[in-house]
Design a protein around this motif. Structure first.
Motif, PDB file in Angstrom:
ATOM      1  N   PHE A 108       0.876  -1.175   0.000  1.00 57.96           N
ATOM      2  CA  PHE A 108       0.000   0.000   0.000  1.00 57.96           C
ATOM      3  C   PHE A 108       0.908   1.218   0.000  1.00 57.96           C
ATOM      4  O   PHE A 108       1.643   1.453   0.959  1.00 57.96           O
ATOM      5  CB  PHE A 108      -0.900  -0.009   1.243  1.00 57.96           C
ATOM      6  N   GLU A 109       0.898   1.990  -1.082  1.00 57.86           N
ATOM      7  CA  GLU A 109       1.779   3.150  -1.210  1.00 57.86           C
ATOM      8  C   GLU A 109       0.963   4.427  -1.155  1.00 57.86           C
ATOM      9  O   GLU A 109      -0.012   4.577  -1.886  1.00 57.86           O
ATOM     10  CB  GLU A 109       2.558   3.105  -2.524  1.00 57.86           C
ATOM     11  N   GLY A 110       1.350   5.345  -0.281  1.00 59.14           N
ATOM     12  CA  GLY A 110       0.641   6.610  -0.169  1.00 59.14           C
ATOM     13  C   GLY A 110       1.366   7.582   0.741  1.00 59.14           C
ATOM     14  O   GLY A 110       2.457   7.305   1.242  1.00 59.14           O
ATOM     15  N   VAL A 111       0.727   8.732   0.969  1.00 57.43           N
ATOM     16  CA  VAL A 111       1.293   9.801   1.794  1.00 57.43           C
ATOM     17  C   VAL A 111       0.852   9.611   3.236  1.00 57.43           C
ATOM     18  O   VAL A 111      -0.321   9.327   3.503  1.00 57.43           O
ATOM     19  CB  VAL A 111       0.815  11.180   1.284  1.00 57.43           C
ATOM     20  N   VAL A 112       1.781   9.766   4.167  1.00 57.78           N
ATOM     21  CA  VAL A 112       1.444   9.699   5.593  1.00 57.78           C
ATOM     22  C   VAL A 112       0.759  11.010   5.970  1.00 57.78           C
ATOM     23  O   VAL A 112       1.348  12.079   5.856  1.00 57.78           O
ATOM     24  CB  VAL A 112       2.703   9.480   6.450  1.00 57.78           C
ATOM     25  N   LEU A 113      -0.512  10.920   6.392  1.00 56.24           N
ATOM     26  CA  LEU A 113      -1.248  12.105   6.817  1.00 56.24           C
ATOM     27  C   LEU A 113      -0.999  12.427   8.276  1.00 56.24           C
ATOM     28  O   LEU A 113      -0.935  13.598   8.660  1.00 56.24           O
ATOM     29  CB  LEU A 113      -2.754  11.917   6.612  1.00 56.24           C
ATOM     30  N   ALA A 114      -0.892  11.395   9.106  1.00 58.38           N
ATOM     31  CA  ALA A 114      -0.753  11.628  10.545  1.00 58.38           C
ATOM     32  C   ALA A 114      -0.058  10.446  11.199  1.00 58.38           C
ATOM     33  O   ALA A 114      -0.134   9.321  10.716  1.00 58.38           O
ATOM     34  CB  ALA A 114      -2.123  11.825  11.179  1.00 58.38           C
TER      35      ALA A 114
END
Length: 113
Positions: free
Chosen positions: A40-46
């Protein structure tokens, strides 16, 4: 979990693009259990919970025009690796505004000096 992994997971910050490798168990047509690794590749929001045992990260990606968010407990035994792809330039600790944000965020240049 080894001390190396704990230190590596503690260095995860909001604004990083990460690949989370997670073991998934599935049943095939014959009813046999099969294990594979899903990325799962994505931007860390928090990041929540500090560096404790109940710390979690919220990761967001856009798949086929639809935003998908997943919350990963960092101590989850099915997580095999978390790999940092790049660091984006952010000035907030929680990036929940990214849910409605239309623009792209710039990547941080390496600070050699």
């Amino acid at each position: 979990m080894s001390q190396e992994n704990k230190d590596k997971y503690n260095s995860i910050k909001p604004g990083q693009v990460v690949k989370v490798h997670q073991k998934i168990k599935e049943l095939n047509a014959k009813g046999e259990e099969k294990e594979r690794i899903q990325i799962f590749e994505g931007v860390v929001l928090a990041k929540r919970g500090g560096n404790g045992t109940n710390s979690t990260i919220t990761v967001r990606k856009v798949s086929n025009g639809i935003g998908v968010e997943r919350i990963f407990p960092l101590q989850l035994p099915t997580i095999t690796a978390i790999e940092v792809v790049k660091q984006l330039k952010v000035r907030r600790a929680k990036l929940y505004y990214m849910r409605d944000y239309g623009k792209k965020i710039k990547e941080v240049a390496d600070r050699a000096a």
